[in-house]
Design an enzyme around this catalytic site. Structure first.
Site, PDB file in Angstrom:
ATOM      1  N   LYS A  22     -27.795 -15.294  38.334  1.00 26.65           N
ATOM      2  CA  LYS A  22     -27.732 -16.541  38.566  1.00 26.65           C
ATOM      3  C   LYS A  22     -29.486 -16.610  39.481  1.00 26.65           C
ATOM      4  CE  LYS A  22     -26.603 -18.193  42.828  1.00 26.65           C
ATOM      5  NZ  LYS A  22     -26.623 -18.586  43.905  1.00 26.65           N
ATOM      6  N   ASN A  23     -29.529 -15.354  40.596  1.00 27.34           N
ATOM      7  CA  ASN A  23     -30.218 -15.542  41.464  1.00 27.34           C
ATOM      8  C   ASN A  23     -32.100 -14.831  40.688  1.00 27.34           C
ATOM      9  OD1 ASN A  23     -29.208 -16.606  43.587  1.00 27.34           O
ATOM     10  ND2 ASN A  23     -28.647 -14.530  44.596  1.00 27.34           N
ATOM     11  N   CYS A 117     -25.618 -23.009  49.872  1.00 27.36           N
ATOM     12  CA  CYS A 117     -24.345 -22.595  50.765  1.00 27.36           C
ATOM     13  C   CYS A 117     -24.958 -22.436  52.510  1.00 27.36           C
ATOM     14  CB  CYS A 117     -24.063 -21.363  49.891  1.00 27.36           C
ATOM     15  SG  CYS A 117     -22.934 -21.639  48.676  1.00 27.36           S
ATOM     16  N   ARG A 123     -30.776 -21.835  58.145  1.00 24.52           N
ATOM     17  CA  ARG A 123     -31.312 -20.832  56.184  1.00 24.52           C
ATOM     18  C   ARG A 123     -32.763 -21.486  57.233  1.00 24.52           C
ATOM     19  NH1 ARG A 123     -27.579 -20.809  51.757  1.00 24.52           N
ATOM     20  NH2 ARG A 123     -29.223 -18.554  51.266  1.00 24.52           N
ATOM     21  N   ASP A 307     -23.984 -10.722  48.853  1.00 22.56           N
ATOM     22  CA  ASP A 307     -23.394 -11.349  48.389  1.00 22.56           C
ATOM     23  C   ASP A 307     -22.140 -10.232  48.110  1.00 22.56           C
ATOM     24  OD1 ASP A 307     -26.515 -12.721  46.761  1.00 22.56           O
ATOM     25  OD2 ASP A 307     -25.473 -12.938  49.055  1.00 22.56           O
ATOM     26  N   ARG A 399     -20.574 -22.951  40.657  1.00 24.14           N
ATOM     27  CA  ARG A 399     -22.064 -22.611  40.902  1.00 24.14           C
ATOM     28  C   ARG A 399     -23.224 -21.530  40.660  1.00 24.14           C
ATOM     29  NH1 ARG A 399     -24.017 -24.877  46.763  1.00 24.14           N
ATOM     30  NH2 ARG A 399     -26.222 -24.348  45.842  1.00 24.14           N
TER      31      ARG A 399
HETATM   32  C1  EPZ Z   1     -31.163 -15.117  48.892  1.00 21.04           C
HETATM   33  O1  EPZ Z   1     -30.971 -15.961  49.976  1.00 21.04           O
HETATM   34  C2  EPZ Z   1     -29.463 -15.416  47.971  1.00 21.04           C
HETATM   35  N1  EPZ Z   1     -30.069 -16.993  46.844  1.00 21.04           N
HETATM   36  C3  EPZ Z   1     -28.485 -15.290  48.153  1.00 21.04           C
HETATM   37  O2  EPZ Z   1     -27.307 -15.205  47.431  1.00 21.04           O
HETATM   38  C4  EPZ Z   1     -28.652 -14.130  49.409  1.00 21.04           C
HETATM   39  O3  EPZ Z   1     -27.603 -14.349  50.128  1.00 21.04           O
HETATM   40  C5  EPZ Z   1     -30.263 -13.605  50.360  1.00 21.04           C
HETATM   41  O4  EPZ Z   1     -30.648 -13.426  48.858  1.00 21.04           O
HETATM   42  C6  EPZ Z   1     -30.256 -12.824  50.389  1.00 21.04           C
HETATM   43  O5  EPZ Z   1     -29.973 -11.327  49.337  1.00 21.04           O
HETATM   44  C7  EPZ Z   1     -30.935 -16.639  46.068  1.00 21.04           C
HETATM   45  O6  EPZ Z   1     -31.072 -16.221  45.401  1.00 21.04           O
HETATM   46  C8  EPZ Z   1     -30.861 -18.333  45.066  1.00 21.04           C
HETATM   47  P1  EPZ Z   1     -33.096 -14.846  52.423  1.00 21.04           P
HETATM   48  P2  EPZ Z   1     -32.604 -16.181  50.490  1.00 21.04           P
HETATM   49  O7  EPZ Z   1     -34.210 -15.820  52.213  1.00 21.04           O
HETATM   50  O8  EPZ Z   1     -33.720 -15.648  50.084  1.00 21.04           O
HETATM   51  C9  EPZ Z   1     -33.586 -15.453  57.041  1.00 21.04           C
HETATM   52  C10 EPZ Z   1     -25.606 -16.151  46.545  1.00 21.04           C
HETATM   53  O9  EPZ Z   1     -24.106 -15.717  47.334  1.00 21.04           O
HETATM   54  N2  EPZ Z   1     -34.743 -15.598  56.960  1.00 21.04           N
HETATM   55  O10 EPZ Z   1     -33.208 -13.404  51.738  1.00 21.04           O
HETATM   56  O11 EPZ Z   1     -32.155 -17.507  51.184  1.00 21.04           O
HETATM   57  C11 EPZ Z   1     -32.229 -15.005  56.396  1.00 21.04           C
HETATM   58  O12 EPZ Z   1     -32.144 -16.457  57.443  1.00 21.04           O
HETATM   59  C12 EPZ Z   1     -27.293 -16.249  47.598  1.00 21.04           C
HETATM   60  O13 EPZ Z   1     -25.531 -16.446  45.760  1.00 21.04           O
HETATM   61  C13 EPZ Z   1     -35.590 -16.158  58.309  1.00 21.04           C
HETATM   62  O14 EPZ Z   1     -35.390 -15.618  59.484  1.00 21.04           O
HETATM   63  O15 EPZ Z   1     -32.342 -15.917  51.135  1.00 21.04           O
HETATM   64  C14 EPZ Z   1     -31.306 -14.465  56.909  1.00 21.04           C
HETATM   65  O16 EPZ Z   1     -31.122 -14.317  57.706  1.00 21.04           O
HETATM   66  C15 EPZ Z   1     -25.979 -16.692  48.994  1.00 21.04           C
HETATM   67  N3  EPZ Z   1     -37.024 -16.945  57.313  1.00 21.04           N
HETATM   68  C16 EPZ Z   1     -32.841 -13.388  56.393  1.00 21.04           C
HETATM   69  O17 EPZ Z   1     -33.226 -14.249  56.323  1.00 21.04           O
HETATM   70  C17 EPZ Z   1     -36.753 -17.201  56.371  1.00 21.04           C
HETATM   71  O18 EPZ Z   1     -38.134 -17.714  55.973  1.00 21.04           O
HETATM   72  C18 EPZ Z   1     -32.098 -13.203  54.128  1.00 21.04           C
HETATM   73  O19 EPZ Z   1     -32.866 -14.141  54.293  1.00 21.04           O
HETATM   74  C19 EPZ Z   1     -36.669 -17.055  55.328  1.00 21.04           C
HETATM   75  C20 EPZ Z   1     -35.807 -16.159  55.712  1.00 21.04           C
END
Ligand code: EPZ
Length: 420
Positions: A22-23, A117, A123, A307, A399
Site C-alpha cells: 500500500k505505501n 491516520c 503529523r 507500522d 484502508r
Molecule cells: C509513512 O508516513 C507511512 N505512510 C506510515 O504508515 C508510516 O508509519 C511512516 O511513514 C513511518 O514509516 C505512508 O507511507 C502513506 P514520516 P509519513 O514522514 O510519511 C516526523 C501505515 O500504517 N516528520 O516518515 O507521514 C513525523 O512527525 C502508515 O501504513 C516531521 O517531523 O511518516 C514522524 O514523527 C501509518 N516533519 C516521523 O517524522 C516532516 O516534515 C516519521 O514520519 C515529516 C515527518
C-alpha cells in the site's frame, strides 16, 4: 456501520498470498502523472486508500482505471491543473504527494492540507517544505491549502532531512525528478517503498541513484515516458498475518513476499518464541509453545517498522513475562492499548513507550479501530482470545488490508464482516 465479528481461540493453519505494498502504490500512483504516456501498474492492492487516490486523479482529469484485477492504468495527457483541493484530498493523507508531482510537472502546486491516520500527535510536513524551498519553491499555507510556486524556476539542490521521513523523501524525490540539475537527498528514508518508487521513476526514464541508502542522488531529466511496473509485496501485510499466527498459534505461510524486507519483524517474532523458516518468496511461522517476552524499538528502516508495533503488542499481551515497546517514530501510537485492555491485557502507556505484562489468556470484547494498524492489532488479539469479539470502525483496517476477511478465513479464522 460495518464491523468484524471474531470467534477466537483457534490456531491458524494454511497459506496466504500477500498483496502489493500500500505505501509503495500510494506514492507510485501520483508519480505516474509525470509520464508523457500511459503507465500500467500491476500487483496493486485495491484497498480504499488506493481507490480514493484513483478517484482524486480522475477529479483532475487523469484517466485512472482499474483495467484488470490488481492492474491500474494512468494516463495524465489531459491533466491541466496544478490544484488538488477537493474534499477527497482533505480526507486522504497521501494526496500531499501531488505537491511534489505538480512542482515537477508544472513548477507550481496547490494541494489541501493532509488528513490521514491520527495517532494522537501532529503529523507535520516541515521537512517536505524544506525540500521544496531548497529546489527554489516559495511555499505557504492559505485557507487550509498548501501553495508552492517557483517564480524564479527550479534548480537541483542538496537537501538534508533533519529527521528520517518517508513522506518527505517521497515528496522531494517527486519534486526533483523533473527539476534541472543534481538533487541530493541526505538522511533519506530507506524503506522498501522508497526503493520501489525510485525503480518506478527510473523505468519512466528518471535518473535516480542510491535509493535504499540514506543518500539519494536525482539527476533532473526533461521528460518521463510511460512504463509497465509491478508493485513490491507488502511487508507490513505479511508481518501482520505472521503476527496473527504467533498470537493464535498454529502454522501460517505467507507467499509472494520479499523476506529481506521482513528481517526486523521476523527477528522480533523469533524472539517472541515463534519458529520461522523462509524461502525465496515465502515465510512460514509456527508457534506451539509459550509466547516469550521481548523488547522492541520501532525505528526507520531497516529497524523494526513502526507500522508493525501495534501488531507485535497484541502478540506480547500473551507473553510469559514483561515486554517493553518503544516507538521512536510516532510518540503517541499506543491508542490501541485501552482496547486490548478490555480483553484483559495489561499495558501501561507512557510517551513513546508501552510496558506489556503478559497474561495467560484474553477474553473476547467490543473494540473500535482507531487507526489502520491499531485495527489490525485488535483483529490479532481477537483471534487469540477466548470467546467472541466485535471490532467497529473497520474502515480504518480496509484502508490498508485487501481481502483481509477472506485471507484470514483461508487459514481457519472464524471471522466475518457484519453490516449493520
Ligand atoms: C509513512 O508516513 C507511512 N505512510 C506510515 O504508515 C508510516 O508509519 C511512516 O511513514 C513511518 O514509516 C505512508 O507511507 C502513506 P514520516 P509519513 O514522514 O510519511 C516526523 C501505515 O500504517 N516528520 O516518515 O507521514 C513525523 O512527525 C502508515 O501504513 C516531521 O517531523 O511518516 C514522524 O514523527 C501509518 N516533519 C516521523 O517524522 C516532516 O516534515 C516519521 O514520519 C515529516 C515527518
Amino acid at each position: 456501520m460495518d464491523k468484524y465479528v471474531v470467534r477466537g481461540g483457534k490456531p491458524l493453519f494454511g497459506d496466504i498470498t500477500i498483496s502489493g505494498a500500500k505505501n509503495a502504490v500510494v506514492a507510485i500512483i501520483p508519480a505516474a502523472i509525470l509520464a508523457e504516456g500511459v503507465c500500467r501498474i500491476e500487483n496493486v492492492p485495491l484497498v480504499s486508500d488506493v481507490l480514493t487516490e484513483l478517484e482524486i486523479l480522475r477529479e483532475l482529469g487523469v484517466r485512472a482505471d482499474v483495467v484488470a484485477p490488481g492492474v491500474v492504468e494512468i494516463d495524465a495527457s489531459r491533466l491541466h491543473t496544478h490544484r488538488a483541493v477537493s474534499e477527497l484530498n482533505q480526507k486522504f493523507r497521501a494526496s500531499y504527494y501531488l505537491l511534489g508531482a505538480f512542482l515537477s510537472k508544472f513548477g507550481k502546486a496547490e494541494v489541501s492540507m493532509p488528513g490521514g491516520c491520527n495517532f494522537g500527535g501532529a503529523r507535520p510536513i516541515d521537512q517536505h517544505i524544506k525540500g521544496f524551498e531548497a529546489l527554489g519553491a516559495e511555499v505557504f499555507v492559505e485557507d487550509g491549502i498548501i501553495k508552492a510556486y517557483t517564480p524564479n524556476g527550479k534548480q537541483g539542490a542538496h537537501v538534508y532531512f533533519d529527521g528520517v521521513t518517508v513522506g518527505g523523501t517521497v515528496n522531494v524525490m517527486l519534486a526533483a525528478v523533473l527539476t534541472p540539475g543534481l538533487t541530493v537527498l541526505e538522511n533519506a528514508a530507506r524503506e522498501p517503498h522508497i526503493v520501489d518508487l525510485a525503480n518506478f521513476l527510473n523505468y519512466m526514464g528518471a535518473e535516480i541513484m542510491g535509493a535504499g541508502t540514506d543518500i539519494i542522488r536525482i539527476k533532473g531529466v526533461s521528460k518521463l515516458h510511460g512504463c509497465t511496473y509491478s508493485i513490491i509485496p507488502d511487508q507490513i501485510e505479511a508481518g501482520t498475518f505472521l503476527a496473527a499466527a504467533a498470537a493464535a498459534g498454529g502454522s501460517v505461510t505467507v507467499r509472494n513476499v520479499t523476506p529481506k524486507h521482513l528481517e526486523a519483524t521476523l527477528k522480533a517474532l523469533q524472539d517472541a518464541g515463534a519458529l520461522i523458516t523462509e524461502g525465496d518468496d515465502y515465510v512460514t511461522l509456527s508457534r506451539a509453545g509459550r509466547i516469550l517476552p521481548t523488547n522492541i524499538k520501532a525505528s526507520p528502516y531497516p529497524g523494526f517498522p513502526t507500522d508493525m508495533q501495534p501488531q507485535l503488542a497484541a502478540v506480547l499481551t500473551l507473553a510469559d513475562g514483561v515486554s517493553v515497546i518503544t516507538d521512536d517514530v510516532w510518540d503517541t501510537r499506543f491508542k490501541y492499548a485501552e482496547h486490548l485492555e478490555r480483553m484483559g491485557a495489561q499495558i501501561s502507556v507512557q510517551p513513546r513507550q508501552a510496558v506489556i505484562t503478559g497474561v495467560s489468556s484474553l477474553q473476547g470484547a467490543e473494540m473500535s479501530a482507531c487507526d489502520l494498524r491499531a485495527g489490525a492489532a485488535m483483529v490479532i488479539a481477537a483471534l487469540a482470545a477466548r470467546g467472541e469479539s466485535v471490532i467497529t470502525n473497520i474502515h480504518y483496517v480496509e484502508r490498508g488490508y485487501e481481502n483481509i476477511i477472506q485471507k484470514l478465513r483461508q487459514v481457519g479464522a472464524d471471522i466475518e464482516l457484519v453490516s449493520e
